[in-house]
Enzyme design. Structure first.
Site, short mmCIF file in Angstrom:
data_model
loop_
_atom_site.label_atom_id
_atom_site.label_comp_id
_atom_site.label_asym_id
_atom_site.label_seq_id
_atom_site.Cartn_x
_atom_site.Cartn_y
_atom_site.Cartn_z
N ASP A 297 0.86 -1.17 0.00
CA ASP A 297 0.00 0.00 0.00
C ASP A 297 0.91 1.24 0.00
O ASP A 297 2.12 1.14 0.19
CB ASP A 297 -0.98 0.00 1.18
CG ASP A 297 -2.21 0.88 0.88
OD1 ASP A 297 -2.17 1.66 -0.10
OD2 ASP A 297 -3.21 0.80 1.61
C1 BGC Z 1 -5.02 3.28 -0.06
C2 BGC Z 1 -5.16 2.24 -1.13
C3 BGC Z 1 -5.04 2.90 -2.48
C4 BGC Z 1 -3.70 3.59 -2.56
C5 BGC Z 1 -3.41 4.21 -3.91
C6 BGC Z 1 -3.79 4.14 -0.25
O1 BGC Z 1 -3.79 5.23 0.61
O2 BGC Z 1 -5.00 2.65 1.20
O3 BGC Z 1 -6.37 1.57 -1.00
O4 BGC Z 1 -5.21 1.96 -3.49
O5 BGC Z 1 -3.67 4.60 -1.58
O6 BGC Z 1 -4.22 5.30 -4.15
#
Ligand code: BGC
Length: 764
Positions: A297
């Site tokens: 993530d």
């Molecule tokens: C989130 C993810 C997301 C990623 C990219 C993160 O802050 O937890 O779910 O896909 O950002 O945008």
């Protein structure tokens, strides 16, 4: 009622379950080295330097203006240099066919010419938005959910995107957590089916087709169990909950062919998920045979330093890579430290090769080696972006996502001859209904409730009443502020008494749920509660339309108002769906996929807990498991939702006479004069087991349409998959004994029966 008792030797069941391995166990085994890749991928890997391999394991956020194809000479130049040198595997948040094309060209002109994969959060549509995922799950309509994902893929693919960070399949039992809006609710059985439907929708049957994109199942794992519903918080769960509740939706999505998985920010049982080898290598890659790749993530590798798990960024890179996190999103840990770590023997080169093999194989499956520019067609972009064909499906899903919570004296559907007052700022909002997680969409593109009413030729008067948020555009990052401006109250109070019926549209703004938007209160933010009571003083005929990204506490409304419609954030077609439901052009058929609390102190709240040793109630005694100031029961239970039709259930039959399956049947009748849809739900309780089982569990459902006075028989087949469970070491077992069954229209009402799983016995 015909009541067949029982057959099924548990011995036979277990034998067969072992033979067929219906649900694989997840006990850690010997780590496999890697997946099998094509000769083309192997040939590429053979040519790559260590730095180029690590480049493929690196994902950057977009680094030039979304509208300008020419890279700028600025702070991001180092990223551009890496791209030119073929040392970037993927970028996120770059979209638009032309932008994608220009960036792909740079990658293709590098030494090895390996195409980039372009990721974006396409969560519930891209430009044309469908309901937020929690709402979509309330439709219990897997076909519509799959279509919604397929349309999202089509529109996003036309804008150059070939990888979405969805579906989110984090089971969550706590409405305080802002990200409940992004998932499929509290139940692992339904959550698994919804997740798999979305994977199938995004990826289609042919990944080389230019309208399909790779799915990414997230967040692996335990993110939805954040303590006290506070985002990014620690999750500490027992093995039974991990195996039976958290992991099954991920497994279902992997089985449905999901090409990628995202790990998560949280610490799960003491280990940050990004550095968790058990989850990523042992369970996902080895036990489940997952052949795609895992992306971290955003910055989650780096955050292991804050967790106190890694001493510095290099240590984080080593731990994440060794644990099986293949691609680093925005931590810059791999690109800066991994080569050095490999050279020092801290990370085995076989882990690097494994990660690269997986990443290149996903690119190959998407057809990017055949045509790196297949997502870069500006004509296709013009044709499909905001294509009206998507709106019809979005409306159908919005209509089925609405949940009718209360309808005393058939207040709804409304009659067009009645004089209507509409009150509430959300009724006139064209952006909030788009909900959170709408990266590609444009403000003001939703049909508001007022517009929806106009489209139905409904005459109404409108007053805003109370503002919900005043500090746009920075509200995105603001706490919910105590609103003080009551200047709109009087207009609304004056309007209400002269109307036959008041429609009050209250709730949360679309940006008051989602990532980082946990709440400690579950009321209507701002002055809306006060406004509601003031209007009630002058006119009690209130239909409350609730727009929210999570279950709110509606206890007062339930006790006082005749009708409540849960309308979530329904996307582009929101206002049309709400108006059509209020006026009966749509007969509501949604059923809740999260329990609605009576008060926030009940959190976490879910329909399928274990029983305690003191379930009660004990009328004259305080020593049982309860609150002294609140009921244990939810206000509205999981699976609950009313219709303008009335459905009755009869003739429950249970046939356990066949090997390896128990058949359950029921008649469902529409007693009304109106066609309607009902979600027929089957719940099971394994009464005594070697590991305590929940008091009830959803194990089957079917959404049926019944004409006026029509009856249908619905049949369910329970196999070892539904009858068994994971024990505390992750082994799937089916145990004999007595099972309770309930079939009905929610988790709290239905016809009950039971059966025994015993050897060689048939009884009638
Ligand atoms: C989130 C993810 C997301 C990623 C990219 C993160 O802050 O937890 O779910 O896909 O950002 O945008």
């Amino acid at each position: 009622m015909k009541n067949f008792l029982i057959v099924l030797s548990i011995f036979i069941l277990c034998q067969s379950c072992n033979k067929k391995a219906v649900v694989p166990t997840i006990i850690p085994q010997q780590t496999k080295t890697s997946i099998n890749a094509s000769p083309h991928v192997e040939a590429l890997i053979a040519k790559m330097t260590l730095e180029e391999k690590i480049g493929q394991m690196t994902q950057f956020n977009g680094f030039w203006d979304a509208t300008g194809p020419v890279p700028k000479k600025d702070d991001n130049n180092w990223k551009y240099d890496l791209l030119k040198a073929g040392k970037v595997g993927s970028v996120l948040n770059v979209s638009g066919a032309e932008n994608v094309c220009k960036m792909q060209e740079v990658a293709m002109n590098s030494k090895l010419g390996i195409p980039l994969i372009f990721g974006l959060d396409v969560i519930h549509g891209h430009k044309v938005l469908t309901p937020i995922p929690l709402a979509e799950s309330c439709s219990w309509n897997l076909d519509l959910i799959e279509t919604s994902a397929a349309n999202a893929a089509k529109e996003a693919a036309a804008r150059g995107i070939n990888w979405t960070f969805a579906p989110m399949v984090d089971i969550s039992r706590d409405a305080r957590w802002g990200r409940v809006m992004e998932g499929g609710g509290e139940d692992p059985y339904l959550g698994s089916l919804v997740g798999a439907a979305r994977v199938k929708g995004f990826q289609g049957s042919d990944l080389k087709n230019e309208f399909t994109i790779a799915a990414c199942v997230k967040h692996f794992a335990g993110y939805g169990f954040a303590e006290s519903g506070k985002d990014y918080n620690t999750a500490d769960v027992g093995t039974s909950t991990l195996y039976n509740t958290i992991l099954p939706p991920f497994k279902a999505c992997v089985d449905a062919g999901a090409l990628t998985v995202m790990n998560s920010f949280n610490v799960l049982n003491g280990i940050p998920a990004t550095g968790d080898k058990f989850l990523q290598r042992d369970v996902l890659k080895d036990q489940w045979g997952f052949e795609g790749f895992i992306v971290s993530d955003w910055g989650s590798a780096k955050e292991m330093i804050d967790h106190g798990f890694s001493k510095d960024l290099k240590h984080a890179a080593v731990q994440a890579a060794n644990a099986g996190s293949d691609m680093d999103m925005e931590s810059y840990a791999y690109i800066t430290h991994l080569a050095e770590a490999v050279n020092e023997g801290l990370v085995d080169i076989k882990h690097i090769d494994d990660a690269v093999r997986r990443i290149l194989t996903v690119k190959e499956k998407l057809g990017l080696f055949d045509d790196p520019y297949k997502y870069c067609n500006t004509d296709r972009e013009k044709e499909w972006v905001y294509n009206e064909a998507f709106n019809k499906d979005a409306l159908a899903l919005a209509n089925e996502s609405i949940v009718l919570l209360r309808n005393e004296n058939n207040t709804l559907p409304l009659d067009k001859s009645k004089k209507i007052a509409v009150i509430g700022t959300l009724a006139n909002d064209k952006t909030s209904p788009l909900g959170n997680w709408r990266m590609g969409s444009d403000d003001g593109t939703s049909i508001s409730v007022l517009e929806g009413l106009k489209n139905l030729n409904v005459d109404y008067s409108y007053a805003e009443g109370a503002k919900l948020i005043t500090n746009e555009p920075s509200f995105v990052f603001e706490m919910i502020v105590e609103e003080k401006d009551k200047s709109g109250f009087q207009e609304a109070i004056d309007l209400a008494p002269s109307s036959d019926q008041v429609i009050m549209v209250l709730g949360e703004h679309g940006y008051q749920s989602g990532e980082g938007r946990s709440r400690s209160k579950l009321n209507f933010p701002g002055l809306q509660e006060e406004l509601l009571r003031k209007i009630y003083e002058v006119n009690k005929n209130i239909v409350l339309v609730v727009m929210s990204g999570r279950p709110l506490v509606l206890t007062w409304a339930n006790d006082n108002l005749p009708a409540i419609v849960q309308a979530w954030q329904l996307g582009t077609e929101s206002g049309n769906a709400i108006a059509q439901t209020l006026y009966g052009d749509n007969n509501p058929s949604g059923k809740l996929t999260m329990s609605f609390p009576r008060s926030v102190g009940q959190m976490p709240l879910y329909y399928n807990p274990y029983t305690t040793g003191r379930p009660g109630p004990l009328p004259d005694m305080v020593f049982w498991s309860h609150y002294i100031d609140e009921s244990n029961a939810p206000l509205y239970p999981f699976g609950f939702g009313l219709s303008y039709s009335t459905f009755t259930y009869s003739n429950l039959t249970i046939d356990a006479s066949q090997k390896n399956k128990v058949m359950v049947g029921i008649d469902v009748t529409n007693e009304s004069k109106r066609e309607g849809k009902e979600v027929v739900q089957l719940y099971l309780q394994d009464k005594v087991a070697s590991v305590v089982r929940p008091i009830t569990e959803l194990k089957g459902f079917e959404k049926i349409t019944l004409g006026p006075k029509e009856s249908k028989r619905v049949e369910f087949v329970l196999t070892s998959k539904e009858l068994g469970f994971f024990d505390n070491v992750g082994k799937f077992v089916v145990e004999g004994g007595e099972f309770n069954v309930m079939v009905g229209g929610s988790s709290s009402t239905g016809i009950k029966g039971s059966f025994n799983l015993q050897q060689n016995q048939v009884d009638e």
